[in-house]
Enzyme design. Structure first.
Site, PDB file in Angstrom:
ATOM      1  N   ARG A   1       2.039  17.587   0.895  1.00  0.00           N
ATOM      2  CA  ARG A   1       2.859  16.382   0.966  1.00  0.00           C
ATOM      3  C   ARG A   1       4.302  16.725   1.358  1.00  0.00           C
ATOM      4  NH1 ARG A   1       4.782  12.439  -3.157  1.00  0.00           N
ATOM      5  NH2 ARG A   1       5.051  10.506  -1.991  1.00  0.00           N
TER       6      ARG A   1
ATOM      7  N   HIS B   1       6.244  15.210   4.614  1.00  0.00           N
ATOM      8  CA  HIS B   1       7.520  14.496   4.502  1.00  0.00           C
ATOM      9  C   HIS B   1       8.625  15.216   5.262  1.00  0.00           C
ATOM     10  CE1 HIS B   1       6.762  11.561   0.931  1.00  0.00           C
ATOM     11  NE2 HIS B   1       5.690  11.727   1.663  1.00  0.00           N
TER      12      HIS B   1
ATOM     13  N   GLY C   1      12.016  15.992  11.958  1.00  0.00           N
ATOM     14  CA  GLY C   1      11.248  17.176  12.349  1.00  0.00           C
ATOM     15  C   GLY C   1      11.150  18.198  11.233  1.00  0.00           C
TER      16      GLY C   1
ATOM     17  N   SER D   1      14.818  19.749   5.970  1.00  0.00           N
ATOM     18  CA  SER D   1      15.841  18.813   5.494  1.00  0.00           C
ATOM     19  C   SER D   1      15.435  18.233   4.134  1.00  0.00           C
ATOM     20  CB  SER D   1      16.068  17.690   6.509  1.00  0.00           C
ATOM     21  OG  SER D   1      14.854  17.049   6.833  1.00  0.00           O
TER      22      SER D   1
ATOM     23  N   ASN E   1      10.428  10.149  -1.591  1.00  0.00           N
ATOM     24  CA  ASN E   1      10.524  11.551  -2.024  1.00  0.00           C
ATOM     25  C   ASN E   1      10.105  11.706  -3.473  1.00  0.00           C
ATOM     26  OD1 ASN E   1      12.490  12.701  -4.179  1.00  0.00           O
ATOM     27  ND2 ASN E   1      13.549  10.951  -3.361  1.00  0.00           N
TER      28      ASN E   1
ATOM     29  N   PRO F   1       5.628   5.977   6.278  1.00  0.00           N
ATOM     30  CA  PRO F   1       4.724   4.838   6.092  1.00  0.00           C
ATOM     31  C   PRO F   1       4.374   4.639   4.625  1.00  0.00           C
ATOM     32  CG  PRO F   1       3.544   6.725   7.034  1.00  0.00           C
ATOM     33  CD  PRO F   1       5.003   7.084   7.007  1.00  0.00           C
TER      34      PRO F   1
ATOM     35  N   HIS G   1      -5.539  13.877   1.739  1.00  0.00           N
ATOM     36  CA  HIS G   1      -5.739  13.156   0.477  1.00  0.00           C
ATOM     37  C   HIS G   1      -7.051  13.579  -0.192  1.00  0.00           C
ATOM     38  CE1 HIS G   1      -2.706   9.731   1.641  1.00  0.00           C
ATOM     39  NE2 HIS G   1      -2.114  10.880   1.378  1.00  0.00           N
TER      40      HIS G   1
ATOM     41  N   ASP H   1      -9.202  11.933  -4.386  1.00  0.00           N
ATOM     42  CA  ASP H   1     -10.589  12.225  -4.004  1.00  0.00           C
ATOM     43  C   ASP H   1     -11.410  12.283  -5.294  1.00  0.00           C
ATOM     44  OD1 ASP H   1     -13.012  13.456  -3.425  1.00  0.00           O
ATOM     45  OD2 ASP H   1     -12.150  14.927  -2.047  1.00  0.00           O
TER      46      ASP H   1
ATOM     47  N   ASP I   1     -11.616  19.771   1.635  1.00  0.00           N
ATOM     48  CA  ASP I   1     -12.904  19.652   2.323  1.00  0.00           C
ATOM     49  C   ASP I   1     -13.043  18.224   2.856  1.00  0.00           C
ATOM     50  OD1 ASP I   1     -13.310  18.102   0.082  1.00  0.00           O
ATOM     51  OD2 ASP I   1     -14.840  19.378  -0.799  1.00  0.00           O
TER      52      ASP I   1
HETATM   53  C1  HEM Z   1      -0.096   6.913   6.653  1.00  0.00           C
HETATM   54  C2  HEM Z   1       0.197   8.076   6.161  1.00  0.00           C
HETATM   55  C3  HEM Z   1       0.352   8.391   4.692  1.00  0.00           C
HETATM   56  C4  HEM Z   1       0.662   7.577   3.640  1.00  0.00           C
HETATM   57  C5  HEM Z   1       0.937   6.084   3.662  1.00  0.00           C
HETATM   58  C6  HEM Z   1       0.678   8.401   2.457  1.00  0.00           C
HETATM   59  C7  HEM Z   1       0.993   7.949   1.189  1.00  0.00           C
HETATM   60  C8  HEM Z   1       0.898   8.703   0.040  1.00  0.00           C
HETATM   61  C9  HEM Z   1       1.221   8.236  -1.275  1.00  0.00           C
HETATM   62  C10 HEM Z   1       1.802   6.874  -1.614  1.00  0.00           C
HETATM   63  C11 HEM Z   1       0.915   9.230  -2.154  1.00  0.00           C
HETATM   64  C12 HEM Z   1       1.041   9.182  -3.665  1.00  0.00           C
HETATM   65  C13 HEM Z   1       2.293   9.894  -4.109  1.00  0.00           C
HETATM   66  C14 HEM Z   1       2.470   9.876  -5.608  1.00  0.00           C
HETATM   67  O1  HEM Z   1       2.004   8.984  -6.275  1.00  0.00           O
HETATM   68  O2  HEM Z   1       3.121  10.805  -6.124  1.00  0.00           O
HETATM   69  C15 HEM Z   1       0.424  10.334  -1.380  1.00  0.00           C
HETATM   70  C16 HEM Z   1       0.016  11.532  -1.916  1.00  0.00           C
HETATM   71  C17 HEM Z   1      -0.308  12.631  -1.146  1.00  0.00           C
HETATM   72  N1  HEM Z   1      -0.223  12.721   0.222  1.00  0.00           N
HETATM   73 FE1  HEM Z   1      -0.025  11.197   1.497  1.00  0.00          FE
HETATM   74  N2  HEM Z   1       0.366   9.679   2.800  1.00  0.00           N
HETATM   75  C18 HEM Z   1       0.177   9.722   4.154  1.00  0.00           C
HETATM   76  C19 HEM Z   1      -0.099  10.840   4.902  1.00  0.00           C
HETATM   77  C20 HEM Z   1      -0.204  12.110   4.407  1.00  0.00           C
HETATM   78  C21 HEM Z   1      -0.285  13.300   5.210  1.00  0.00           C
HETATM   79  C22 HEM Z   1      -0.218  13.336   6.739  1.00  0.00           C
HETATM   80  C23 HEM Z   1      -0.395  14.346   4.346  1.00  0.00           C
HETATM   81  C24 HEM Z   1      -0.473  15.818   4.645  1.00  0.00           C
HETATM   82  C25 HEM Z   1      -0.950  16.360   5.745  1.00  0.00           C
HETATM   83  C26 HEM Z   1      -0.416  13.801   3.006  1.00  0.00           C
HETATM   84  C27 HEM Z   1      -0.602  14.518   1.856  1.00  0.00           C
HETATM   85  C28 HEM Z   1      -0.595  13.982   0.585  1.00  0.00           C
HETATM   86  C29 HEM Z   1      -0.988  14.730  -0.606  1.00  0.00           C
HETATM   87  C30 HEM Z   1      -1.551  16.133  -0.626  1.00  0.00           C
HETATM   88  C31 HEM Z   1      -0.785  13.882  -1.691  1.00  0.00           C
HETATM   89  C32 HEM Z   1      -0.979  14.215  -3.173  1.00  0.00           C
HETATM   90  C33 HEM Z   1       0.368  14.726  -3.688  1.00  0.00           C
HETATM   91  C34 HEM Z   1       0.356  15.266  -5.100  1.00  0.00           C
HETATM   92  O3  HEM Z   1      -0.687  15.371  -5.740  1.00  0.00           O
HETATM   93  O4  HEM Z   1       1.461  15.640  -5.560  1.00  0.00           O
HETATM   94  N3  HEM Z   1      -0.274  12.441   3.080  1.00  0.00           N
HETATM   95  N4  HEM Z   1       0.424   9.987  -0.047  1.00  0.00           N
HETATM   96  C1  NAG Z   2      13.315  15.943  -6.540  1.00  0.00           C
HETATM   97  C2  NAG Z   2      14.349  14.892  -6.396  1.00  0.00           C
HETATM   98  O1  NAG Z   2      15.491  15.156  -6.106  1.00  0.00           O
HETATM   99  N1  NAG Z   2      13.913  13.648  -6.560  1.00  0.00           N
HETATM  100  C3  NAG Z   2      14.798  12.512  -6.450  1.00  0.00           C
HETATM  101  C4  NAG Z   2      14.128  11.409  -5.644  1.00  0.00           C
HETATM  102  O2  NAG Z   2      14.872  10.222  -5.655  1.00  0.00           O
HETATM  103  C5  NAG Z   2      15.203   9.714  -6.937  1.00  0.00           C
HETATM  104  C6  NAG Z   2      15.988   8.448  -6.773  1.00  0.00           C
HETATM  105  O3  NAG Z   2      15.298   7.529  -5.967  1.00  0.00           O
HETATM  106  C7  NAG Z   2      15.982  10.751  -7.746  1.00  0.00           C
HETATM  107  O4  NAG Z   2      16.242  10.272  -9.049  1.00  0.00           O
HETATM  108  C8  NAG Z   2      15.177  12.028  -7.846  1.00  0.00           C
HETATM  109  O5  NAG Z   2      15.925  13.020  -8.510  1.00  0.00           O
END
Ligand code: HEM
Ligand code: NAG
Ligand code: NAG
Ligand code: NAG
Ligand code: NAG
Length: 317
Positions: free
Chosen positions: A58, A62, A68, A72, A90, A156, A186, A235, A243
């Site tokens: 993730r 981001h 790019g 950052s 973030n 997005p 995901h 998942d 996978d």
């Molecule tokens: C349309 C594109 C995408 C959207 C709208 C999206 C949105 C999100 C959101 C809302 C979460 C939950 C975050 C949270 O609750 O902390 C998430 C988790 C995650 N996203 Fe995406 N994502 C997108 C694309 C991607 C891409 C391209 C990758 C990597 C190649 C990615 C990797 C991940 C991973 C691994 C998590 C789990 C993070 C964790 O467990 O800390 N996502 N995503």
């Molecule tokens: C890791 C980090 O700096 N997270 C920041 C993300 O943004 C919120 C505010 O929207 C900060 O409180 C967090 O510290």
């Protein structure tokens, strides 16, 4: 004849300067241990925390989608102004300490050689391998950016329709195939309830498997003062393995976030989903390619940017 040869030689000499670009093994002379140092740091963390793979995937996404892949995302806010980290999306990006740790070792072995942007990219690759995903060579040579601005964070959201999410990928020259492949990330990690609460309120989204609906209602309904925003695995099958199981799950209506479920339903994306669900080799091959492509988005190379000394701080002029 001779003149042409001289010109060709000159051209080949100038080429690397004018077309500075990423290449596999960029640090083989300047810091031969670079890749093994990053790998060791990832392995150490992974052995006690398998969720680091999701965190890094993730973080890498981001980073690459905002200005790019220039690290950052790692910049801390200062007393004067704020960095990308304060932007909404973030919030829950994790894994910053792992990047710091790898950087610290790298600085002690070969100071000011290895960029933070490359550390993110290499660490993500290494974590993917540890989680059962494909192994792939990562081109390196990225430089770190000197700008981090919360107003530029335009990622997005999870409730966008596929067509709108695709706009942000198209802006980065990524195809629908790339987007579906990358959303296969995901296959690991979690989402907080606030990102899918719209799908489970009342009778819930009719496109969701009732058993999953009940499960998610249970998880999110247990929110409390000490845990106001619980998480659910993205998942439902193999939550810690990179996978193609994610694609099988969303075909069974077990997508947690709307964007995930829509991938399986929308005619723009469902063909890719069904091919990935039925062909693990295809997913592995395409995932590696798409990760390399994402890692190439708007990179700084040559003399652009800098090699940060501390990944959280832009170097002093
Ligand atoms: C349309 C594109 C995408 C959207 C709208 C999206 C949105 C999100 C959101 C809302 C979460 C939950 C975050 C949270 O609750 O902390 C998430 C988790 C995650 N996203 Fe995406 N994502 C997108 C694309 C991607 C891409 C391209 C990758 C990597 C190649 C990615 C990797 C991940 C991973 C691994 C998590 C789990 C993070 C964790 O467990 O800390 N996502 N995503
Ligand atoms: C890791 C980090 O700096 N997270 C920041 C993300 O943004 C919120 C505010 O929207 C900060 O409180 C967090 O510290
Ligand atoms: C602070 O502001 C400057 C000028 O706008 C910008 O270049 C820099 O990236 C900003 N962010 C941080 C964290 O310094
Ligand atoms: C996408 O491709 C076009 C044409 O090759 C190029 O001008 C543009 O910079 C690319 N955009 C990104 C984000 O790489
Ligand atoms: C699965 O994908 C691989 C890699 O693209 C391809 O070579 C193979 O033919 C596919 N298998 C099936 C059964 O479609």
């Amino acid at each position: 004849m001779m003149g042409m040869k001289v010109m060709l030689v000159l051209y080949l000499m100038i080429l690397p300067l004018t077309l500075a670009q990423l290449k596999v093994g960029f640090y083989s002379d300047s810091c031969p241990q670079a890749e093994s140092i990053v790998q060791a740091a990832v392995l150490k963390r992974f052995s006690s925390d398998k969720s680091i793979t999701a965190a890094l995937l993730r973080m890498h996404f981001h980073d690459c989608f905002v200005r790019g892949c220039d690290a950052s995302i790692l910049i801390d806010s200062t007393s004067q102004n704020q960095s990308e980290k304060v932007a909404g999306p973030n919030l829950t990006v994790r894994g910053y300490e792992l990047i710091d740790e790898a950087k610290k070792t790298l600085e002690s072995v070969c100071a000011s050689k290895v960029s933070c942007a490359d550390i993110i990219t290499l660490a993500t690759r290494d974590a993917v391998v540890l989680s059962g995903g494909p192994s792939y060579a990562v081109p390196t040579g990225r430089r770190d950016g000197r700008v981090s601005n919360p107003s530029e964070v335009n990622l997005p959201g999870p409730s966008l329709p596929v067509s709108q999410a695709f706009q942000t990928f198209m802006n980065k020259n990524m195809t629908m195939d790339d987007m579906v492949t990358l959303l296969g990330a995901h296959t690991v990690g979690v989402a907080h309830c606030n990102f899918f609460s719209d799908r489970i309120s009342g009778r819930g989204d009719r496109r969701m498997d009732p058993a999953l609906l009940a499960k998610l209602k249970g998880i999110c309904g247990a929110a409390s003062g000490s845990n106001p925003n619980p998480t659910a695995f993205l998942d439902q099958g193999t939550s810690f393995t990179v996978d193609n199981e994610f694609f099988r799950q969303i075909r069974l209506k077990r997508g947690v976030m709307k964007i995930d479920q829509e991938l399986a339903n929308d005619r723009l994306s469902r063909g890719f989903v069904s091919r990935f669900a039925s062909n693990s080799t295809l997913f592995r091959t395409r995932f590696a390619q798409a990760m390399v492509k994402m890692g190439n988005i708007e990179v700084l190379v040559g003399n652009a940017g800098e090699i940060r000394k501390n990944c959280r701080v832009i170097n002093a002029k």
